[in-house]
Design an enzyme around this catalytic site. Structure first.
Site, PDB file in Angstrom:
ATOM      1  CG  ASP A   1      -6.817   2.732   3.814  1.00  0.00           C
ATOM      2  OD1 ASP A   1      -7.912   2.201   3.568  1.00  0.00           O
ATOM      3  OD2 ASP A   1      -6.596   3.930   3.593  1.00  0.00           O
TER       4      ASP A   1
ATOM      5  CE  LYS B   1      -2.496   3.231   2.517  1.00  0.00           C
ATOM      6  NZ  LYS B   1      -2.136   4.212   3.552  1.00  0.00           N
TER       7      LYS B   1
ATOM      8  CG  PHE C   1      -3.374   3.475  -2.359  1.00  0.00           C
ATOM      9  CD1 PHE C   1      -2.529   2.868  -3.266  1.00  0.00           C
ATOM     10  CD2 PHE C   1      -3.811   4.764  -2.624  1.00  0.00           C
ATOM     11  CE1 PHE C   1      -2.116   3.531  -4.417  1.00  0.00           C
ATOM     12  CE2 PHE C   1      -3.398   5.438  -3.764  1.00  0.00           C
ATOM     13  CZ  PHE C   1      -2.548   4.824  -4.665  1.00  0.00           C
TER      14      PHE C   1
END
Length: 201
Positions: free
Chosen positions: A111, A83, A109
């Protein structure tokens, strides 16, 4: 950078200490040393080595900066998210005059905010036992099956959204992140995001 300076720079809005400060501080120093020793202190050397190609930039970062190696394993198989390496390449592409290309080849990404908004919108659904743990803000250990599945499902869901909307995954990521932050600020009716203690997101 002394630890006290890092604590001040990364302090919360109310002055609270950022989690895992010592680890983040060590990574900052490590990154500075690698940049100095491998790239003569010049980030442009890294970009030139990667031909200003976003996925290659991410790969160079992963190869030379250990703190960006966001990888796990599950049942003996490698699981790689990367990421922070990808977001580093993407963020640099947004600088004025940037020559970086190929950002459409990056994944989203993975998260904590994206699975939160995807769950809120009904895109992701947690099994009951996981939902209880997330909703009561119990820790989801890093590298556990639950954490890996949340992150992997988030990436796949966003890839499907990107395909459906004919947009790069990074733009889907940005839109969902902003939507999550704005929605929580306005309505505060979203269920919590999963709590995992990690420096990788």
């Amino acid at each position: 950078m002394p630890l006290a300076d890092a604590q001040h720079i990364f302090r919360g809005r109310s002055g609270t200490k950022i989690p895992l400060l010592e680890e983040r501080h060590a990574f900052l120093q490590q990154t500075g040393r690698v940049l100095r020793d491998r790239f003569k202190g010049d980030i442009l050397r890294l970009l030139e080595e990667a031909s200003y190609h976003a996925p290659t930039i991410a790969r160079v970062v992963i190869d030379h900066f250990p703190s960006f190696r966001d990888a796990s394993s599950w049942q003996g198989n490698p699981v790689r998210f990367y990421k922070r390496a990808q977001i580093a390449a993407y963020d640099m592409s947004l600088l004025p005059g940037s020559r970086i290309h190929g950002t459409e080849e990056l994944t989203i990404f993975a998260d904590y905010k994206l699975p939160q908004i995807l769950r809120h919108c009904g895109v992701l659904e947690y099994k009951a036992s996981l939902a209880r743990r997330v909703d009561t803000q119990k820790k989801i250990p890093k590298d556990s099956r639950e954490e890996l599945e949340i992150r992997a499902a988030t990436i796949w869901a966003c890839e499907l959204l990107a395909k459906e909307l004919h947009q790069p995954a990074v733009l889907i990521d940005n839109a969902l992140w902003v939507l999550a932050v704005q929605h929580q600020a306005r309505y505060q009716n979203m269920k919590p995001y999963h709590r995992t203690r990690t420096i990788f997101y």
